[in-house]
Design an enzyme around this catalytic site. Structure first.
Site, short mmCIF file in Angstrom:
data_model
loop_
_atom_site.label_atom_id
_atom_site.label_comp_id
_atom_site.label_asym_id
_atom_site.label_seq_id
_atom_site.Cartn_x
_atom_site.Cartn_y
_atom_site.Cartn_z
N TRP A 25 0.83 -1.22 0.00
CA TRP A 25 0.00 0.00 0.00
C TRP A 25 0.86 1.27 0.00
CZ3 TRP A 25 -0.52 -4.02 3.52
CH2 TRP A 25 0.19 -3.88 4.71
N ARG A 26 2.18 1.09 0.12
CA ARG A 26 3.05 2.27 0.02
C ARG A 26 3.43 2.57 -1.42
NH1 ARG A 26 7.05 1.47 5.24
NH2 ARG A 26 5.60 2.33 6.76
N GLU A 38 -5.35 0.98 6.04
CA GLU A 38 -5.43 1.56 7.39
C GLU A 38 -6.46 0.82 8.25
OE1 GLU A 38 -3.63 3.59 9.04
OE2 GLU A 38 -2.28 4.01 7.40
N GLN A 43 -5.22 -2.93 15.00
CA GLN A 43 -5.09 -4.09 15.89
C GLN A 43 -4.48 -5.32 15.21
OE1 GLN A 43 -6.47 -3.46 18.92
NE2 GLN A 43 -8.06 -1.97 18.51
N THR A 44 -3.85 -5.14 14.05
CA THR A 44 -3.38 -6.31 13.30
C THR A 44 -1.97 -6.07 12.75
OG1 THR A 44 -5.69 -6.53 12.62
CG2 THR A 44 -4.12 -7.95 11.51
N GLY A 82 -10.35 -10.92 12.03
CA GLY A 82 -10.93 -10.52 13.30
C GLY A 82 -11.52 -9.12 13.27
N TYR A 83 -12.10 -8.72 14.38
CA TYR A 83 -12.73 -7.40 14.51
C TYR A 83 -13.61 -7.13 13.27
CZ TYR A 83 -9.25 -6.92 18.16
OH TYR A 83 -8.47 -7.12 19.27
N CYS A 193 11.88 2.04 17.87
CA CYS A 193 11.46 2.53 19.20
C CYS A 193 10.34 1.63 19.71
CB CYS A 193 11.00 3.98 19.07
SG CYS A 193 10.76 4.78 20.67
N CYS A 203 18.77 4.60 16.26
CA CYS A 203 17.70 5.58 16.06
C CYS A 203 18.22 6.85 15.37
CB CYS A 203 17.09 5.94 17.41
SG CYS A 203 15.79 7.17 17.28
#
Ligand code: SF4
Length: 372
Positions: A25-26, A38, A43-44, A82-83, A193, A203
């Site tokens: 998707w990028r 998105e 949650q995945t 799910g969801y 991070c 970083c």
């Protein structure tokens, strides 16, 4: 502060150009494609989402295709992610876009936020990534990164904490490349991070980080309150009749609304009088109107849904009276289905496991299956 913000944007964008993961998707700026990614990513994990996103985009390449689909087909493609409320709202939103925007994904924040299932984060992500609109985002990764970068020690779960972090997310946005900047923040949280063992030595913004300076990375952000899990015992019944099994469509307000499942209900509590067999017969009668004879236990499945840790005992049964034959009525919430056709129905996660037991080699009676 302006110097800090400028250095942050320059360092993060430079790092992101070199290190961004190549995610499908990028490779697009299509708002519809970004929206689907998105919603799936909520949650995945990314690795889980990739094949689902590819299948979904191949079947529903644009809003019009999704809007024209039956909900059952959308749920079938979503099965396992799910969801499921996300899928139903996605479908509703596609119909709203088709009706109100002629199938073109809206480009204003107010219009995007008026769609079902889209909150401030999702709208900001779609419009900043797709159109470079200067909109902030805040989700699990950026909450952690922004808290550490600024040394914020408040409770990020409170309204005040969220308001504070949204204001930081807004204040640090560069004038241009907001989409890349937002993605870089999320990427940093996901890859470097991380919640435990942040790799500060790798970083790109270590020199700008307050938590690192204070040697407080492990203490920021404050840990979330622990979830109190509840144990629950439930029963599912595989009712057989003339080589077919009974499926029931979960209704609005039930856990897997819109999906199909074997008749399923709470196990009898300790206070309830009567035998397990009587409880099963009475619950099946309530849900389907059928009289059954229970047989042996087929399998026990342990699985988790939100805060529940569920032990599901699955029994086999045969039909005694009241058999309705397979119906052609699409709104009928129960169907007799040949086991080889179970793959055509969007099933609950445990419904799918049980269906595999029915179609694969017969399991050892009363075996136990662990499920995530
Ligand atoms: S220096 Fe460490 S704590 Fe600070 S943003 Fe980078 S990885 Fe996170």
């Amino acid at each position: 502060m302006p110097v800090w913000r400028r250095s942050l944007a320059i360092s993060l964008l430079r790092w992101f150009r070199k290190s961004a993961r190549d995610l499908p998707w990028r490779r697009t700026r299509d708002l519809y494609a970004i929206w689907i990614s998105e919603i799936m990513l909520q949650q995945t994990q990314v690795a889980t989402v990739i094949p689902y996103w590819e299948r979904f985009m191949s079947r529903f390449p644009d809003v019009q295709n999704l809007a024209a689909a039956r909900e059952q087909e959308v749920l079938k493609l979503w099965e396992g992610l799910g969801y499921y409320r996300r899928a139903r709202q996605l479908h509703l939103a596609a119909r709203q876009i088709a009706a109100q925007h002629n199938g073109a994904f809206p480009m204003s924040l107010a219009e995007v936020r008026s769609l079902p299932g889209i909150g401030r984060y999702t709208a900001g992500a779609i419009l900043s990534i797709g159109l470079d609109q200067r909109l902030p985002i805040l989700e699990a990764n950026t909450i952690r990164v922004l808290s550490r970068l600024t040394g914020y020690r408040g409770d990020v779960g409170t309204t005040a904490g969220q308001r504070h972090l949204w204001s930081i997310a807004e204040a640090i946005l560069p004038r241009r490349q907001c989409g890349a900047f937002n993605q870089a923040l999320m990427e940093l949280g996901s890859e470097i991070c991380t919640p435990r063992s942040a790799q500060c030595n790798l970083c790109p913004v270590m020199e700008l980080c307050q938590a690192h300076r204070d040697k407080a990375v492990d203490r920021i952000p404050l840990p979330a309150k622990r979830t109190n899990y509840e144990e629950a015992n439930e029963v599912a019944v595989v009712i057989r009749h003339r080589g077919r099994v009974l499926l029931r469509q979960c209704q609005s307000g039930e856990r897997w609304a819109g999906l199909w499942d074997f008749p399923r209900f709470a196990a009898p509590g300790e206070q309830q009088n009567g035998s397990l067999g009587r409880h099963i017969r009475s619950e099946v009668r309530r849900l389907t109107g059928f009289e059954i004879q229970t047989k042996s236990r087929l399998v026990t499945i342990k699985h988790g849904v939100t805060r529940f840790r569920i032990t599901l005992d699955c029994y086999e049964a045969t039909l005694l009276r009241g058999a309705r034959q397979t119906t052609s009525c699409q709104s009928e919430p129960i169907r007799w289905v040949a086991p080889r056709l179970l793959g055509e129905y969007p099933l609950s996660v445990t419904g799918r496991k049980i269906s595999r037991l029915l179609t694969e080699k017969q399991p050892t009676r009363g075996s136990q299956v662990q499920s995530a």
